[in-house]
Design a protein around this motif. Structure first.
Motif, PDB file in Angstrom:
ATOM      1  N   UNK A 203      37.142 -56.098 -37.075  1.00 24.45           N
ATOM      2  CA  UNK A 203      38.483 -55.521 -37.179  1.00 24.45           C
ATOM      3  C   UNK A 203      39.394 -56.301 -38.095  1.00 24.45           C
TER       4      UNK A 203
ATOM      5  N   UNK B 233      38.660 -58.015 -40.786  1.00 22.42           N
ATOM      6  CA  UNK B 233      38.257 -58.134 -42.189  1.00 22.42           C
ATOM      7  C   UNK B 233      39.001 -57.134 -43.051  1.00 22.42           C
TER       8      UNK B 233
ATOM      9  N   UNK C 129      42.373 -55.600 -29.843  1.00 23.69           N
ATOM     10  CA  UNK C 129      43.726 -55.394 -30.364  1.00 23.69           C
ATOM     11  C   UNK C 129      44.341 -54.062 -29.966  1.00 23.69           C
ATOM     12  N   UNK C 130      43.520 -53.030 -29.823  1.00 23.65           N
ATOM     13  CA  UNK C 130      44.153 -51.753 -29.470  1.00 23.65           C
ATOM     14  C   UNK C 130      44.606 -51.740 -28.015  1.00 23.65           C
TER      15      UNK C 130
ATOM     16  N   UNK D  35      53.058 -53.247 -31.980  1.00 22.50           N
ATOM     17  CA  UNK D  35      52.465 -52.349 -32.979  1.00 22.50           C
ATOM     18  C   UNK D  35      51.082 -52.828 -33.411  1.00 22.50           C
ATOM     19  N   UNK D  36      50.204 -51.859 -33.568  1.00 19.44           N
ATOM     20  CA  UNK D  36      48.781 -52.161 -33.743  1.00 19.44           C
ATOM     21  C   UNK D  36      48.495 -53.038 -34.943  1.00 19.44           C
ATOM     22  N   UNK D  37      49.075 -52.688 -36.093  1.00 22.84           N
ATOM     23  CA  UNK D  37      48.734 -53.431 -37.305  1.00 22.84           C
ATOM     24  C   UNK D  37      49.277 -54.859 -37.270  1.00 22.84           C
TER      25      UNK D  37
ATOM     26  N   UNK E 209      46.671 -57.215 -35.991  1.00 19.99           N
ATOM     27  CA  UNK E 209      45.637 -57.558 -36.967  1.00 19.99           C
ATOM     28  C   UNK E 209      46.171 -58.525 -38.010  1.00 19.99           C
ATOM     29  N   UNK E 210      47.392 -58.304 -38.455  1.00 21.25           N
ATOM     30  CA  UNK E 210      47.955 -59.235 -39.437  1.00 21.25           C
ATOM     31  C   UNK E 210      48.130 -60.624 -38.826  1.00 21.25           C
TER      32      UNK E 210
ATOM     33  N   UNK F 112      44.849 -62.210 -38.823  1.00 24.50           N
ATOM     34  CA  UNK F 112      44.378 -62.597 -40.162  1.00 24.50           C
ATOM     35  C   UNK F 112      45.001 -63.916 -40.598  1.00 24.50           C
TER      36      UNK F 112
END
Lengths: 269, 388, 564
Positions: free
Chosen positions: C310, C312, C392-393, C402-404, C407-408, C411
Motif C-alpha cells: 500500500x 509504495x 490503513x483503511x 482521511x485515507x490518503x 499513506x502519506x 511514506x
C-alpha cells in the motif's frame, strides 16, 4: 333534473358548475393516476395538504441550504428537483438531513422530524420534479428475498465499500461507507435507488426490485445472525483478530510466565 | 565483576579439570553436558562438576554445615514452609478435581449438545470450549502452585565447558579424516572423483525437470481475455443473468458489475473478464479527440450514451476494483487504495497502480442490448515482464 | 511399591537395549535457568504441538478440492449456492461436526499465537544478545522457521477458499507475476495456469500439511537440540558466570513448569476459541474473482507485506518492450528480504564491528548494549509503521482520518521514524546506564533524613544488595580493536585497513558508546550506610560520567564523536 334546470339562471350557477367540474377533474385525475401506478405503489398518494405542509417544513428547515425553490446552491447543497420522495425519506429519515455541519460526509444521526412530517417533505419534493417514489412495504419485504442470491449481488457490487456483512468501510478524502446495522429495509432500498452522496445509483431496471429484496434479505439477516464462534470483534476481518492475539493471548501467557518464574520471598541463598 | 571468559581451548589445565584428567575422544561423548567421569571401576560419579578450589562453588540449600563435604542428596525432600504447603496442597487438589469435572463436562457437552444450525453451533462451541479451557487452565494452575509451593526452592549450578573441542580431539579427528580420505583414493585419483561428480549432477537436476509440467507456459494468454465482438454484457450475480439496455441503465451515477455472456460461471475467465459499467451525465466524460485510445481520455467510440465500461481487475495486483464514488467519479480499489478517475480513462490518481484500467469498447446489438465491440486493446490486470 | 518395581523393571529392560542410564541421569539433573522471557520460545513450541494435534483432526474432514458443488448442508443461508468443495467441507466442519468449529478456532488462534510468539521470542533473543557465539546457527535456524511459519500460516488460512483468503491468493499471484523475467512462468506453474485455476488449493494443502510441517519439525528439533547441547543462556545475576548454569534441575522442576506452561498455552487457545470468533468464513462467502470487500487484510503476520504494497508509490519502468513493475515486486520482496537478510547477517556484522569472538552464555541487559538495542527499536519502528499501513483503511474508517493522509504519513514515517527511534532509544539506554552507575556508587535511598551538626539535611543511603549489585555490574566490556603493528609507522592491523577499516573503527565507537560502570565500591567504601556523601550541590551530575568511549584501543578518546 327539474331542480337544476329551474335554477339555471341563478347568479351563482356559473360558479357552481365551474366548481363542480374542477372537483370532477381533480378527483378523476387522482383516481386515474393512483390506479396506474399499481406495481410501484407509493405508501399513499400525496394530498394537497401534505404537500403544503411539506412546503412549509422545507422553507423552515431546508431552504437555507437548498434554495427557496429547491434549486440548489452551488458549492453548498445540490438541487432537489427530480430526486424524488425516496431520497427525501432516506436522507431525513436517517437523520442525515438537516445537515448539522459541513464535513466530508453527512452522518446518520437523531431524526429531527416525525414520520408524518417526513412524508410531507417527501411529497413536496416529489411534487417539484418527480423522481423515485418511496417503496412500499411489499417492495422491501426481506421475507420475500433470497439470502444466497442477495449475498452474491452484495459482494459483487456493495461489499467493496460496505464490507462483507455491511460493517462499513473507508472512502477517500474523509468519506466513508456507513455500516448497515441500523438501516431499515426501506432505507436500504431507498439508498440503492437514489445513490445518496458518494454511493452509486442502482435503479430498479438495473437491480430489479426482486434483486433489491434479495440484497435486503441478506443485509438484514446477516446482521442479526448470531456469532457461533464468540465475540465477533466487529466483523472487520483479521486486523482485530491480530490485536486479540497480541494483547490478549500473548499478554496472558507472558503474565503466566511471570508467575511461573517468580522468585519466592524466601528463596534459599 | 564482569563475566569471566573461558580461556582458550588450548589451556590444558582447564581441560584437565573438565575431563577429570584423562582426556580422550570418549570423554566428550557424555552429551557434552558436564564433566565426564574418570574411567574407573564403579566410581560413583557426580554429573554436576565438582568445582576446583577457589572457583564457583556448588550452591546447595543450606541443609549441611558450611565448609563440610556436600551431602549426598542434592534436592531436599520437603518443601520450605510446611504450613504453607498444606494450604497449597488443598489448592492444588481442588484445581485438579475441578479440572477433572471440567473434562467430564466436555464429554457430557459433546454428547448432549448437537450442532446443525448457527445457534446450536454457538451453544456447542461455548460449552465444549469453556469446559476444555477450564480443564486445561485448572491443570496449569494446579501444576504451578504445586511447583512453587509444594516443592522446595532449589538452585543448582552446573558447569559449562567451552564449545570448542580440545586440541587433542581436533587433531585426532583431522588425522582420522585425512587417513580415510587417503585410503579412499578420492583425493589421489582426480578422474575417479570428477567422474563421480559428473554422474550425480544430472540425477540432482532431474527432480527440477519434473516440475516443468506443473503448469502451461503463459504464452500470450495474459494478453487477452474472453471478450470479443458481439458478446453481450450480462449483470453479474443475478439469477438468471440479464443483459442490459442503455434505457434501463439510465440513471447518472449508476454502476454495475458485468461479465461476458456464457462465461459468468467460469471463474478462470471472469478473473480477467470482469467489467464495470458506469453511467455519466453528458459532458462529464473527457473524450479523446479521435477514435483511437489516448492517455487519460475516454474513447468516445467505445461508449454508449455516456455509459463507459472499464475492466474491473485492478492493474496493481488484480483485486476487483469496485469501490466507486459517484461524487468524485473515482474508482477505488479496496486492497491497496489504487484510485482511478473514471472520467479520464480510469487514469491513476493515487496509489501503487501504474496503469489505468483498460476500457472495453461497447456498443449495442440489434435488440438494443449492450455488447462488446471488440476485446480489450491492452492486457488486463497486473503488470508482468512481457507486457510492453 | 509395586509401581516402583514396575518402573524399575521397565527401566532395566530399556537400559539393557539402549545403554541409557548415564545419559538419562545427565538429562534428569540438567539445570535450566529461570527467567520469564525464556518461556517465550515455549509458547511457540506448544502452539506448534497444538497446531499438529488440531490440524490432524481437521484433516480428517477437510476436502482440499476446488471442484464446484452446490451446498446443501446445515448452514441454511448458503444453501443452493455454488462453491468449491474445500469451502463446503469447511462449512461442514463448522456446522455439522461437533467440536468442529472449536477445532478450527483453536487451530487458527494457535497459529496466530505461534507467529506472535516467534516475533516476541526473536525480539527477546536480539535484545539480550543471545544470538552471539556459539548460538549463531540457532539464530539462523530461527529465521528460517520464521519464514516457514509465515508461509504455513498464509497457506493454511487460504485452504477454505473463502472470499477474503482468495483475494489474498490473487494478490500473491499478482506479486509473483510481476517478478522480472520469470514471474509469469512461476505464477503459471504455481497455479497450474491462469488465476484461479483448479489446483492451487490441493497444492497448498500438501505444502501445508506435509512439506512445511515436516521442515518445521526437523528444524525445531535441531533448534532444541542445539539449545540443549549448548545449554540455555542465563540472565546476569549473583553466582552466574559465563562458565556455569544456575537454576533448577530438569527433573522434577523444569518438567513440571514446562508442562504447566503447555496447559496454559493450550488453555489460552481454548478460551479464545470458545469466546472469540476468528476467521468466520461463512460470513465472507465462497471465493469468486469478481467480488471483494472493504477492509481486506491478511492475517496479522502478513500485515507488513500488505502495508508495503500500500505504501509504495506507482513506479514502473517500461524498457524495450518489457515492464519492470517496481510498484509490485519491490514491496513484495524488498522489506522482508532486507529484514531477514539483515537479521541473518547481524551476528556476523556485530562480530566484525566489535571484534568480539568469545563465547557468550550470559545475556546482556538491553541497556548495556545501547547501539544494538537502538538498532532493534529502529527496525521494530519501521516494521510497525508498515504493519499499521496495512490496516490503513480500517484506521481511516474508525479513527476518522482521511485515507490518503495515512499513506502519506507512512511514506514519510518509514524513513523518519526509525531514525528518531534509534536516537531516543540510545539516549534512554545511556540514561539507564547512568542510573545504574549512580546506584552502584551512591547506593539506594532509604528515605531516612538526618540532620548534620552544621544544619544541613541529608538522606541516608544504603548499599545495593548483593543480588542486585551482581546484576548492575554485569556488563561485559568489549575487547579493544586490534591495534597497529608498530606505533612508529602507524600501520593498521589486518582487518582495520582501508576504507572498510575506517568504517569498522567508526562503528566500533558507536557500538561501544556507554557510561562507564562505576567502580563498585557500592556506596563509598565499605558497605555501611552513609551519611551525606558530600555530592549534593556540587554539580555531581555533570562531572564527566557521560559518553566516554570505553575500550577503544587505537583511537584517541574522542568523546563527542561516535554517538549516532
Amino acid at each position: 333534473m327539474s331542480w337544476i334546470t329551474a335554477r339555471r339562471r341563478h347568479p351563482a350557477a356559473t360558479y357552481a358548475v365551474l366548481a363542480f367540474v374542477l372537483v370532477l377533474i381533480g378527483v378523476g385525475y387522482a383516481v386515474v393516476t393512483t390506479g396506474g401506478a399499481a406495481t410501484a405503489a407509493p405508501q399513499a398518494t400525496a394530498s394537497a395538504a401534505q404537500i403544503a405542509e411539506g412546503h412549509q417544513l422545507f422553507e423552515e428547515s431546508c431552504s437555507s441550504c437548498h434554495g427557496i425553490f429547491a434549486e440548489g446552491v452551488s458549492g453548498q447543497a445540490p438541487s432537489l428537483i427530480g430526486v424524488g420522495a425516496a431520497a427525501v425519506d432516506f436522507q431525513v429519515g436517517t437523520g442525515r438531513m438537516p445537515l448539522a455541519e459541513n464535513s466530508a460526509e453527512a452522518d446518520r444521526k437523531t431524526v429531527r422530524f416525525t414520520k408524518a412530517q417526513i412524508a410531507a417533505l417527501a411529497a413536496y419534493i416529489q411534487s417539484l420534479g418527480g423522481g423515485p417514489p418511496i417503496p412500499s412495504a411489499a417492495q422491501v419485504n426481506p421475507g420475500a428475498g433470497n439470502y444466497g442470491l442477495g449475498q452474491q449481488l452484495f459482494v459483487a457490487d456493495c461489499a467493496a465499500c460496505h464490507n462483507f456483512v455491511g460493517a462499513g468501510g473507508a472512502l477517500t478524502y474523509g468519506k466513508y461507507a456507513p455500516p448497515l446495522t441500523a438501516s431499515t429495509p426501506t432505507q436500504i432500498y431507498e439508498a440503492m435507488l437514489t445513490g445518496p452522496e458518494a454511493m452509486p445509483v442502482f435503479n430498479d431496471l438495473t437491480i430489479t426490485p426482486q434483486q433489491k429484496r434479495d440484497i435486503i434479505a441478506y443485509v438484514t439477516q446477516v446482521r442479526s445472525q448470531p456469532n457461533p464462534g464468540g465475540f465477533s470483534l466487529g466483523r472487520v476481518g483479521p486486523v482485530t483478530e491480530g490485536l486479540v492475539a497480541f494483547l490478549g493471548l500473548l499478554l496472558f501467557l507472558v503474565l503466566a510466565a511471570l508467575w511461573i518464574t517468580a522468585k519466592h520471598g524466601k528463596a534459599h541463598e | 565483576m564482569s563475566n569471566t571468559n573461558p580461556p582458550d581451548s588450548g589451556d590444558t589445565a582447564w581441560q584437565e579439570y573438565l575431563t577429570g584428567g584423562g582426556a580422550s575422544a570418549g570423554a566428550a561423548a557424555a552429551g557434552g553436558e558436564g564433566a565426564a567421569p574418570p574411567e574407573g571401576p564403579a566410581a560413583p560419579h557426580r554429573v554436576i562438576g565438582t568445582p576446583p578450589p577457589a572457583a564457583a562453588r556448588t550452591m546447595l540449600p543450606a541443609s549441611g554445615d558450611g565448609g563440610a563435604r556436600p551431602p549426598a542428596r542434592e534436592l531436599p525432600p520437603d518443601p520450605d514452609d510446611p504450613v504453607r504447603a498444606r494450604k497449597a496442597e488443598f489448592v492444588v487438589v481442588a484445581c485438579f478435581l475441578l479440572a477433572m469435572l471440567a473434562g467430564l463436562g466436555f464429554l457430557v457437552a459433546y454428547g448432549l449438545i448437537g450442532v446443525g444450525s448457527v445457534t446450536a453451533t454457538l451453544h456447542s462451541n461455548l460449552a465444549l470450549g469453556l469446559t476444555l479451557a477450564a480443564a486445561l487452565l485448572l491443570l496449569a494452575i494446579g501444576a504451578v502452585v504445586w511447583v512453587r509451593h509444594l516443592m522446595p526452592t532449589v538452585e543448582l549450578t552446573e558447569q559449562r565447558h567451552p564449545m570448542a573441542s580440545d586440541a587433542k580431539d581436533k587433531r585426532a579427528f583431522k588425522e582420522t579424516w585425512e587417513e580415510g580420505a587417503e585410503t579412499s583414493q578420492f583425493v589421489k585419483r582426480p578422474i575417479v572423483r570428477r567422474s563421480l561428480i559428473a554422474a550425480t549432477v544430472p540425477l540432482g537436476i532431474a527432480p527440477l525437470f519434473l516440475l516443468r509440467d506443473l503448469g502451461p507456459l503463459p504464452g500470450t494468454s495474459l494478453d487477452t481475455t474472453v471478450w470479443r465482438k458481439g458478446l453481450r454484457l450480462m449483470t453479474y450475480g443475478t439469477n438468471p443473468p440479464r443483459p442490459i439496455t442503455p434505457a434501463e441503465f439510465s440513471s447518472p451515477g449508476g454502476l454495475i458489475s458485468v461479465g461476458p455472456e456464457g462465461y459468468l460461471d467460469d471463474d478462470d475467465a471472469m478473473a480477467k473478464a470482469a467489467v464495470i459499467i458506469i453511467k455519466f451525465r453528458p459532458g462529464e466524460l473527457q473524450f479523446a479527440p479521435g477514435w483511437r485510445p489516448v492517455a487519460n481520455k475516454v474513447v468516445q467510440n467505445w461508449t454508449v450514451d455516456n455509459i463507459v465500461a472499464y475492466s474491473k481487475i485492478c492493474t496493481h495486483v488484480g483485486c476487483p476494483a469496485a469501490l466507486y464514488e459517484q461524487t468524485t467519479h473515482h474508482i477505488l480499489c479496496p486492497c491497496h487504495q489504487s484510485t482511478f478517475d473514471a472520467t479520464q480513462g480510469a487514469r491513476v490518481i493515487f496509489g501503487p497502480a501504474t496503469r489505468p484500467l483498460p476500457q472495453l469498447p461497447i456498443g449495442i446489438d440489434s435488440q438494443g442490448f449492450l455488447i462488446a465491440t471488440g476485446g480489450f486493446a491492452v492486457p488486463v490486470g497486473p503488470s508482468f515482464w512481457e507486457r510492453s | 511399591m509395586s509401581v516402583e518395581r514396575a518402573l524399575e523393571g521397565t527401566g532395566t529392560w530399556l537400559d539393557d537395549r539402549l545403554h541409557g542410564a548415564r545419559g538419562a541421569r545427565v538429562l534428569l539433573r540438567k539445570v535450566f535457568p529461570d527467567h520469564w522471557s525464556f518461556l517465550l520460545g515455549e509458547i511457540i513450541l506448544y502452539s506448534f504441538i497444538i497446531l499438529l494435534l488440531t490440524g490432524t483432526l481437521l484433516s480428517l474432514w477437510f476436502q482440499p478440492s476446488m471442484t464446484d458443488v452446490i451446498y446443501h448442508g446445515s448452514y441454511v443461508p448458503l444453501r443452493g449456492v455454488r462453491m468449491s468443495e474445500a469451502y463446503a467441507s469447511t462449512l461442514n466442519i463448522t456446522f455439522d461436526v461437533r467440536g468442529g468449529l472449536l477445532l478450527r478456532q483453536i487451530h487458527h488462534w494457535a497459529a496466530d499465537l505461534f507467529m506472535a510468539g516467534i516475533m516476541a521470542h526473536m525480539i527477546r533473543i536480539f535484545f539480550t544478545g543471545a544470538y552471539r557465539k556459539p548460538r549463531e546457527i540457532n539464530w539462523l535456524i530461527g529465521i528460517v522457521l520464521f519464514t516457514l511459519g509465515l508461509l504455513e500460516g498464509l497457506f493454511g488460512y487460504s485452504l477454505p477458499d473463502d472470499l477474503l483468503s482468495g483475494a489474498g491468493l490473487r494478490i500473491l499471484e499478482g506479486v509473483i507475476q510481476s517478478v522480472p523475467l520469470v514471474g509469469t512462468y512461476l505464477a503459471f506453474f504455481l497455479f497450474g495456469g491462469p488465476f484461479p485455476g483448479h489446483v492451487i488449493i490441493p497444492r497448498l494443502y500438501i505444502l501445508h500439511v506435509l512439506l512445511i510441517p515436516g521442515l518445521i519439525l526437523a528444524l525445531v528439533t535441531a533448534h532444541l537440540f542445539l539449545m540443549f547441547h549448548q545449554k540455555h543462556t542465563q540472565m546476569p545475576g549473583k553466582g552466574r558466570t559465563n562458565t556455569n548454569v544456575v537454576g533448577a534441575p530438569m527433573y522434577p522442576y523444569f518438567m513440571a513448569k514446562t508442562g504447566a506452561f503447555f496447559f496454559f498455552v493450550f488453555g489460552a487457545c481454548a478460551v479464545a476459541a470458545a469466546l472469540v470468533q476468528v476467521n468466520p468464513i461463512w460470513l465472507y462467502g465462497p471465493f469468486n474473482p469478481v467480488a471483494i470487500s472493504a477492509g481486506s487484510q491478511p492475517d496479522f503476520y502478513m500485515g507488513m507485506l500488505e502495508g508495503a504494497l500500500r505504501i509504495m508509490p506507482a513506479w514502473q519502468w517500461v524498457v524495450f518492450g518489457h515492464t519492470f513493475a517496481f510498484n509490485v515486486f519491490v514491496p513484495g520482496l524488498l522489506p522482508l528480504g532486507l529484514l531477514f537478510t539483515g537479521a541473518a547477517v547481524w551476528p556476523f556484522v556485530e562480530q566484525w564491528i566489535t571484534g568480539d569472538r568469545r563465547e557468550h552464555h550470559v545475556n546482556d541487559r538491553p541497556r548495556n548494549a545501547p547501539a544494538r538495542t537502538a538498532l532493534g527499536m529502529a527496525v521494530i519502528t519501521g516494521y510497525g509503521i508498515m504493519w499499521a499501513e496495512g490496516a490503513n483503511d480500517l484506521i481511516a474508517d474508525h479513527l476518522d482520518v482521511p485515507l490518503y493522509w495515512i499513506t502519506w504519513a507512512a511514506r514519510v514515517g518509514i524513513f523518519v521514524g526509525p531514525v528518531i527511534a534509534y536516537i531516543i532509544t540510545k539516549r534512554i539506554c545511556l540514561g539507564l546506564q547512568r542510573k545504574d552507575s549512580h546506584l552502584i556508587e551512591h547506593g539506594v535511598e532509604t528515605g531516612i533524613i538526618r540532620q548534620l551538626p552544621g544544619g544541613e539535611f541529608v538522606e541516608e543511603t544504603r548499599p545495593v544488595d548483593d543480588e542486585r549489585l551482581a546484576v548492575l555490574t554485569s556488563r561485559a566490556d568489549l575487547p579493544p580493536l586490534p591495534s597497529g603493528e608498530t606505533t612508529q609507522t602507524d600501520v593498521p592491523a589486518p582487518g582495520m585497513r582501508g576504507g572498510l577499516g575506517r568504517v569498522r573503527e567508526r562503528l566500533y565507537k558507536v557500538v561501544t558508546e556507554s557510561v562507564p560502570v562505576a567502580s563498585g565500591h557500592n556506596g563509598h567504601g565499605d558497605g555501611r550506610a552513609i551519611e551525606g556523601n558530600g555530592h549534593e550541590g556540587n554539580g555531581h551530575e555533570g562531572d564527566g560520567h557521560d559518553r566516554a568511549a570505553v575500550g577503544s584501543g587505537t583511537s584517541s578518546p574522542d568523546a563527542e564523536d561516535g554517538h549516532a
